[in-house]
Design a protein around this motif. Structure first.
Motif, PDB file in Angstrom:
ATOM      1  N   ILE A   1       0.859  -1.181   0.000  1.00 46.36           N
ATOM      2  CA  ILE A   1       0.000   0.000   0.000  1.00 46.36           C
ATOM      3  C   ILE A   1       0.893   1.229   0.000  1.00 46.36           C
ATOM      4  CG2 ILE A   1      -1.867   1.241   1.148  1.00 46.36           C
ATOM      5  CD1 ILE A   1      -2.645  -1.308   2.553  1.00 46.36           C
ATOM      6  N   GLU A   2       0.676   2.106  -0.961  1.00 37.78           N
ATOM      7  CA  GLU A   2       1.467   3.326  -1.024  1.00 37.78           C
ATOM      8  C   GLU A   2       0.909   4.375  -0.074  1.00 37.78           C
ATOM      9  OE1 GLU A   2       1.936   4.805  -4.951  1.00 37.78           O
ATOM     10  OE2 GLU A   2       3.109   3.075  -5.643  1.00 37.78           O
ATOM     11  N   ARG A   3       1.763   5.254   0.356  1.00 31.52           N
ATOM     12  CA  ARG A   3       1.388   6.314   1.285  1.00 31.52           C
ATOM     13  C   ARG A   3       0.280   7.183   0.665  1.00 31.52           C
ATOM     14  NH1 ARG A   3       4.588   7.635   5.372  1.00 31.52           N
ATOM     15  NH2 ARG A   3       6.326   6.595   4.313  1.00 31.52           N
ATOM     16  N   GLY A   4      -0.788   7.391   1.438  1.00 31.75           N
ATOM     17  CA  GLY A   4      -1.894   8.221   0.979  1.00 31.75           C
ATOM     18  C   GLY A   4      -2.976   7.479   0.222  1.00 31.75           C
ATOM     19  N   ASP A   5      -2.767   6.198  -0.091  1.00 30.59           N
ATOM     20  CA  ASP A   5      -3.757   5.404  -0.824  1.00 30.59           C
ATOM     21  C   ASP A   5      -4.862   4.895   0.099  1.00 30.59           C
ATOM     22  OD1 ASP A   5      -2.797   5.669  -3.336  1.00 30.59           O
ATOM     23  OD2 ASP A   5      -2.094   3.609  -3.575  1.00 30.59           O
TER      24      ASP A   5
ATOM     25  N   ARG B   1     -13.916  17.502  15.182  1.00 28.91           N
ATOM     26  CA  ARG B   1     -13.594  17.107  13.815  1.00 28.91           C
ATOM     27  C   ARG B   1     -14.425  15.929  13.332  1.00 28.91           C
ATOM     28  NH1 ARG B   1      -7.219  18.124  12.565  1.00 28.91           N
ATOM     29  NH2 ARG B   1      -6.971  20.035  13.769  1.00 28.91           N
ATOM     30  N   VAL B   2     -14.978  15.152  14.265  1.00 30.95           N
ATOM     31  CA  VAL B   2     -15.839  14.023  13.857  1.00 30.95           C
ATOM     32  C   VAL B   2     -17.317  14.317  14.098  1.00 30.95           C
ATOM     33  CG1 VAL B   2     -14.014  12.319  14.209  1.00 30.95           C
ATOM     34  CG2 VAL B   2     -15.601  12.825  16.082  1.00 30.95           C
ATOM     35  N   GLY B   3     -17.649  15.595  14.392  1.00 38.53           N
ATOM     36  CA  GLY B   3     -19.050  15.990  14.455  1.00 38.53           C
ATOM     37  C   GLY B   3     -19.661  16.085  15.831  1.00 38.53           C
ATOM     38  N   PHE B   4     -18.854  16.107  16.906  1.00 41.40           N
ATOM     39  CA  PHE B   4     -19.377  16.239  18.265  1.00 41.40           C
ATOM     40  C   PHE B   4     -19.077  17.630  18.819  1.00 41.40           C
ATOM     41  CE2 PHE B   4     -18.879  11.479  18.365  1.00 41.40           C
ATOM     42  CZ  PHE B   4     -20.240  11.207  18.489  1.00 41.40           C
TER      43      PHE B   4
ATOM     44  N   ALA C   1      -8.866   6.836  17.569  1.00 44.11           N
ATOM     45  CA  ALA C   1      -7.735   6.419  16.730  1.00 44.11           C
ATOM     46  C   ALA C   1      -6.961   7.615  16.193  1.00 44.11           C
ATOM     47  CB  ALA C   1      -8.237   5.555  15.577  1.00 44.11           C
ATOM     48  N   LEU C   2      -7.676   8.637  15.735  1.00 42.07           N
ATOM     49  CA  LEU C   2      -7.036   9.757  15.053  1.00 42.07           C
ATOM     50  C   LEU C   2      -6.308  10.698  15.993  1.00 42.07           C
ATOM     51  CD1 LEU C   2      -9.775  10.634  12.410  1.00 42.07           C
ATOM     52  CD2 LEU C   2      -7.613   9.454  12.041  1.00 42.07           C
ATOM     53  N   ILE C   3      -6.652  10.680  17.276  1.00 42.53           N
ATOM     54  CA  ILE C   3      -6.009  11.610  18.207  1.00 42.53           C
ATOM     55  C   ILE C   3      -4.506  11.325  18.352  1.00 42.53           C
ATOM     56  CG2 ILE C   3      -6.285  10.345  20.396  1.00 42.53           C
ATOM     57  CD1 ILE C   3      -7.366  13.089  21.520  1.00 42.53           C
ATOM     58  N   LEU C   4      -4.080  10.120  17.976  1.00 41.81           N
ATOM     59  CA  LEU C   4      -2.657   9.771  18.000  1.00 41.81           C
ATOM     60  C   LEU C   4      -1.958  10.143  16.694  1.00 41.81           C
ATOM     61  CD1 LEU C   4      -2.816   6.260  19.715  1.00 41.81           C
ATOM     62  CD2 LEU C   4      -2.180   8.447  20.738  1.00 41.81           C
ATOM     63  N   HIS C   5      -2.729  10.675  15.730  1.00 45.46           N
ATOM     64  CA  HIS C   5      -2.196  11.039  14.413  1.00 45.46           C
ATOM     65  C   HIS C   5      -1.440   9.873  13.767  1.00 45.46           C
ATOM     66  CE1 HIS C   5      -3.366  15.249  14.747  1.00 45.46           C
ATOM     67  NE2 HIS C   5      -2.974  15.183  16.022  1.00 45.46           N
ATOM     68  N   PRO C   6      -2.142   8.743  13.567  1.00 44.80           N
ATOM     69  CA  PRO C   6      -1.492   7.574  12.946  1.00 44.80           C
ATOM     70  C   PRO C   6      -1.239   7.823  11.460  1.00 44.80           C
ATOM     71  CG  PRO C   6      -3.829   7.186  13.161  1.00 44.80           C
ATOM     72  CD  PRO C   6      -3.561   8.504  13.838  1.00 44.80           C
ATOM     73  N   GLU C   7      -0.348   7.031  10.898  1.00 41.60           N
ATOM     74  CA  GLU C   7      -0.105   7.090   9.455  1.00 41.60           C
ATOM     75  C   GLU C   7      -1.019   6.130   8.701  1.00 41.60           C
ATOM     76  OE1 GLU C   7       4.184   7.479   8.253  1.00 41.60           O
ATOM     77  OE2 GLU C   7       4.470   6.892  10.344  1.00 41.60           O
TER      78      GLU C   7
ATOM     79  N   LYS D   1     -13.875   9.881   4.174  1.00 46.66           N
ATOM     80  CA  LYS D   1     -13.230  10.536   3.039  1.00 46.66           C
ATOM     81  C   LYS D   1     -12.688  11.906   3.438  1.00 46.66           C
ATOM     82  CE  LYS D   1     -14.637   8.497  -1.225  1.00 46.66           C
ATOM     83  NZ  LYS D   1     -14.775   8.822  -2.652  1.00 46.66           N
ATOM     84  N   GLU D   2     -13.456  12.643   4.222  1.00 41.01           N
ATOM     85  CA  GLU D   2     -13.006  13.958   4.674  1.00 41.01           C
ATOM     86  C   GLU D   2     -11.759  13.837   5.551  1.00 41.01           C
ATOM     87  OE1 GLU D   2     -16.226  15.839   6.669  1.00 41.01           O
ATOM     88  OE2 GLU D   2     -17.561  15.764   4.926  1.00 41.01           O
ATOM     89  N   LEU D   3     -11.780  12.879   6.475  1.00 39.05           N
ATOM     90  CA  LEU D   3     -10.643  12.692   7.373  1.00 39.05           C
ATOM     91  C   LEU D   3      -9.399  12.229   6.615  1.00 39.05           C
ATOM     92  CD1 LEU D   3     -12.515  10.948  10.330  1.00 39.05           C
ATOM     93  CD2 LEU D   3     -11.675  13.308  10.273  1.00 39.05           C
ATOM     94  N   HIS D   4      -9.621  11.412   5.578  1.00 38.90           N
ATOM     95  CA  HIS D   4      -8.505  10.947   4.759  1.00 38.90           C
ATOM     96  C   HIS D   4      -7.773  12.120   4.128  1.00 38.90           C
ATOM     97  CE1 HIS D   4      -6.863   9.410   0.835  1.00 38.90           C
ATOM     98  NE2 HIS D   4      -6.313   8.553   1.670  1.00 38.90           N
ATOM     99  N   ARG D   5      -8.542  13.086   3.623  1.00 40.24           N
ATOM    100  CA  ARG D   5      -7.928  14.273   3.012  1.00 40.24           C
ATOM    101  C   ARG D   5      -7.299  15.178   4.071  1.00 40.24           C
ATOM    102  NH1 ARG D   5     -12.740  13.985  -0.164  1.00 40.24           N
ATOM    103  NH2 ARG D   5     -13.735  15.451   1.265  1.00 40.24           N
ATOM    104  N   GLU D   6      -8.023  15.406   5.168  1.00 38.54           N
ATOM    105  CA  GLU D   6      -7.560  16.354   6.176  1.00 38.54           C
ATOM    106  C   GLU D   6      -6.283  15.903   6.862  1.00 38.54           C
ATOM    107  OE1 GLU D   6      -9.120  18.417  10.356  1.00 38.54           O
ATOM    108  OE2 GLU D   6     -10.494  17.211   9.133  1.00 38.54           O
ATOM    109  N   PHE D   7      -6.219  14.609   7.224  1.00 38.17           N
ATOM    110  CA  PHE D   7      -5.066  14.103   7.966  1.00 38.17           C
ATOM    111  C   PHE D   7      -4.033  13.415   7.074  1.00 38.17           C
ATOM    112  CE2 PHE D   7      -8.359  14.461  11.180  1.00 38.17           C
ATOM    113  CZ  PHE D   7      -7.672  14.995  12.263  1.00 38.17           C
TER     114      PHE D   7
END
Length: 340
Positions: free
Chosen positions: A46-50, A148-151, A176-182, A206-212
């Motif tokens: 899997i390539e980065r960003g895919d 960021r997730v709507g709360f 999961a995202l609060i750790l800023h995973p790759e 999809k939004e989170l994929h672009r944002e992070f």
């Protein structure tokens, strides 16, 4: 040499000849009497960003594969590389670091969240474990991620049982995202949700994929969902990868009979075009005793003698060097056109 270095830098996750087997035990002496070959020689990258979609029917081993990447399923043999570093068998601090950079979203949002902890505790626990924040700073970061997730702030101190399934999955995403995973591994993230809620979660992903600027391994049995989310697709059957390629190539020019069977089950968008699904004969083989040769051979409508003896390797099909199929005779059952 320079091209190889650039390719290695772009590859975030690489899996090589991965096997995950589970012994079945019985009797007072708990002797092994059989082995479940859940993942049986998988290789892909899997390539980065895919967004790589992993699709297959229930029991094909796709969930086990995802769990093996985060260390929740023991690897029997093979290698997993993340950012060029081998991550099989990590323990101690190295396992902690993997957990920070690779997060898994479970299928069931009802059982993956502790019912006696508040949203603030659930989302902020990773920050405390990894020493990334303490005190009021934890609350601030949790609130920012929840927004960021709507709360909003009014949701921070409620308990998980007070939320719907879709809201719980948003909490799991924030955790999961609060750790800023790759890399985010999404194991059937919408299958337990209502259809209307599924669409909301998919759009959020999809939004989170672009944002992070995330990389997703998106696991699902739903071809429509995988098509919507993924840039590349891998098709699994009985623990083996039978086809991989760009999403459009796999959907419009499938090279493996099993992929064609899956695509034939999709409803046509043309009301005047009759639905022509391919019906398979026989029962699916068991991963305890997979057949020799091609794993799909016993049910394949295009099977030949060679298929029952020799297991086909993933090889290039068509013009795209990354469109691979594990079939000795990829064009035998190819229709003139597939569902658009």
């Amino acid at each position: 040499m320079q091209n190889e270095t650039n390719m290695a830098a772009k590859t975030l996750l690489r899996i090589e000849d991965l096997h995950v087997h589970f012994p079945l035990r019985e009797g007072m002496l708990t002797r092994d009497h059989a082995t479940v070959k859940a993942v049986n020689g998988i290789s892909f990258a899997i390539e980065r960003g895919d967004v790589f979609g992993l699709v297959g029917e229930s029991g094909c081993g796709k969930t086990t594969l995802g769990r093996s990447v985060v260390g929740l399923a023991p690897v029997t043999s093979g290698d997993i590389y993340f950012n060029g570093k081998r991550i099989v068998g990590l323990t101690g601090r190295e396992a902690y670091e993997r957990a920070r950079h690779i997060q898994l979203i479970f299928q069931d949002p009802y059982s993956s969240l502790h019912p006696r902890k508040t949203v603030c505790d659930l989302v902020g626990v990773g920050l405390k474990l990894h020493g990334l924040a303490e005190g009021y700073e934890v609350d601030e970061k949790v609130l920012d991620m929840l927004k960021r997730v709507g709360f909003s702030i009014e949701h921070m101190y409620r308990y998980a049982h007070e939320f719907s399934g879709g809201q719980r999955q948003r909490i799991a995403l924030a955790r999961a995202l609060i750790l800023h995973p790759e890399l985010l591994i999404l194991d059937e993230p919408t299958s337990a949700l209502d259809v209307s809620v599924q669409a909301q979660i998919l759009n959020l992903l999809k939004e989170l994929h672009r944002e992070f600027r995330l990389t997703y391994l998106f696991i699902s049995h739903d071809l429509g969902v995988v098509r919507y989310m993924s840039s590349r697709i891998g098709v699994m059957y009985l623990g083996s990868m039978v086809e991989t390629g760009a999403t459009n190539d796999v959907f419009h020019k499938p090279q493996h009979p099993y992929t064609r069977v899956l695509l034939s089950s999709l409803p046509s968008l043309d009301p005047d075009r009759p639905h022509t699904g391919i019906l398979l004969e026989g029962d699916p083989p068991t991963p305890i005793d997979p057949p020799p040769g091609c794993p799909f051979g016993p049910r394949c409508p295009e099977v030949r003698d060679r298929c029952t003896i020799e297991k086909p390797a993933l090889t290039q099909r068509g013009h795209d060097p990354l469109h691979l199929a594990a079939c000795h005779f990829p064009h035998l059952g190819e229709p003139d056109s597939m569902t658009g």
